[in-house]
Design an enzyme around this catalytic site. Structure first.
Site, mmCIF file in Angstrom:
data_model
loop_
_atom_site.group_PDB
_atom_site.id
_atom_site.type_symbol
_atom_site.label_atom_id
_atom_site.label_comp_id
_atom_site.label_asym_id
_atom_site.label_seq_id
_atom_site.Cartn_x
_atom_site.Cartn_y
_atom_site.Cartn_z
ATOM 1 N N CYS A 39 0.824 -1.207 0.000
ATOM 2 C CA CYS A 39 0.000 0.000 0.000
ATOM 3 C C CYS A 39 0.861 1.260 0.000
ATOM 4 C CB CYS A 39 -0.933 -0.022 1.205
ATOM 5 S SG CYS A 39 -1.994 1.431 1.287
ATOM 6 N N CYS B 69 -0.530 4.087 2.108
ATOM 7 C CA CYS B 69 -0.305 3.923 3.555
ATOM 8 C C CYS B 69 1.158 4.194 3.921
ATOM 9 C CB CYS B 69 -0.609 2.500 4.009
ATOM 10 S SG CYS B 69 -2.094 1.772 3.331
ATOM 11 N N ASP B 70 2.089 3.671 3.136
ATOM 12 C CA ASP B 70 3.481 3.610 3.596
ATOM 13 C C ASP B 70 4.472 4.447 2.781
ATOM 14 O OD1 ASP B 70 2.777 1.824 5.626
ATOM 15 O OD2 ASP B 70 2.833 0.137 4.246
#
Ligand code: NAP
Length: 310
Positions: free
Chosen positions: A132, A135-136
């Protein structure tokens, strides 16, 4: 007989449990094989509204569970093996050891990102291996990273990651992208993205802290191997929706990739009384907040369905 059973304990499932709990439906939540869903395998979540300092994925899930239990949700730690329909329009949810009759069902079983199957990948998730970018990605500023895959997701992730990374290698097993032309063009125009064609990753290499340091690249035409230094690998080779338990022909329609189809704008599936939310029906957005929002919608739809049955 339960009023509503929620299958799955990710963001969608717990949000549905909070809403159906507050509606006095006393929801029974069946955890699934991986309680807490995909957020339990991430580290810090920085984009869930209301947490300006960020929050660890597992803690966010624990808080959602606590909030749902506060409103009367009960949890069974088991995996659902089948849903059966009874003659009176109610359902029976089956696990390996028990059967639960219920008037309505909310499926929130999520999807799991596909991985390559390399030996150390479980240990590396959250330590330089992720699926992701949203997300990261922001954790990998001014360092080289790699994306594996050649579809729309891989291109979108690669493009997004150029906001942070010093360089993004797009490693694809063929010499042509599967992605739509518009996404592929975006990749080709971006100087920070370097495609690595006809290649696979045969090993993830770690530093002495156990963090990703590099990958071993294998040219699939020549079998030549080389090392490529990257601090993070974003695997974008597709997701698998968790719908195997629907194989018994209850009539919940799936698309060609196994995602549950919603025939209209509500969260109702093709079977009245069975609702769906989260990544098991969404291959586009796949975010914690969108899953939570759709869990809320499924709870409201189930509530309305139950009121109309009475
Ligand atoms: P996808 O289209 O199935 O692409 C998966 C990619 O991973 C393919 O390039 C495939 O290679 C590669 N791959 C699969 N297994 C592999 C393995 N074991 N090793 C190495 N590479 C492997 O999946 P997706 O990109 O996640 O997209 C899923 C759906 O969502 C698609 O319909 C897509 O259009 C849609 N989507 C749309 C958007 C958008 O419109 N903004 C964004 C994201 C996704 P091959 O090409 O060789 O098969």
């Amino acid at each position: 007989m339960e009023k509503v059973i929620i299958i799955g304990t990710g963001c969608a499932g717990w949000t549905a449990a909070i809403y159906t709990g507050r509606a006095n439906l006393s929801p029974l939540v069946i955890s699934g094989a991986e309680p807490g869903g995909q957020l339990t395998t991430t580290t810090e979540v920085e984009n869930f509204p209301g947490f300006p300092e960020g929050i660890m994925g597992p803690e966010l899930m624990m808080r959602m569970q606590k909030q749902a239990e506060k409103f009367g949700a009960r949890v069974e730690y088991a995996a659902v093996t089948a849903i059966e329909k009874s003659a009176d329009g109610t359902f029976v949810i089956k696990t390996d050891s028990k059967e639960y009759p219920t008037e309505s069902v909310i499926i929130a079983t999520g999807a799991r990102p596909r991985h390559l199957g390399l030996p150390n990948e479980k240990d590396l998730i959250g330590h330089g291996l992720t699926s992701c970018a949203t997300c990261d990605g922001a954790f990998y500023r001014d360092v080289p990273v790699a994306v594996i895959g050649g579809g729309d997701s891989a291109c979108e992730e690669a493009d997004f990651l150029t906001r942070f990374a010093s360089k993004v290698y797009l490693i694809h097993r063929r010499d042509e992208l599967r992605a739509s032309k518009i996404m592929a063009d975006r990749v080709f125009k971006n100087d920070k993205i370097q495609p690595v064609w006809d290649s696979g990753v045969s090993a993830y290499l770690t530093d002495d802290q156990g963090e990703m340091r590099a990958v071993t690249l294998k040219n699939l035409k020549t079998d030549d191997e080389s090392e490529l230094e990257v601090k993070c690998v974003f695997v974008a080779i597709g997701h698998t929706p968790n719908t195997q338990f629907l194989d018994n022909g209850i009539g919940v329609d799936l698309d060609d990739n196994g995602y549950i189809v919603k025939p209209n704008a509500s969260s109702q599936t093709s079977v009245p009384g069975i609702f769906v939310s989260g990544d098991v029906t969404d291959h586009v957005y796949r975010q914690a907040i969108t899953a939570a929002g759709s869990g809320c919608a499924a709870a409201l739809d189930a509530e309305r369905y139950l009121a109309e049955r009475e």
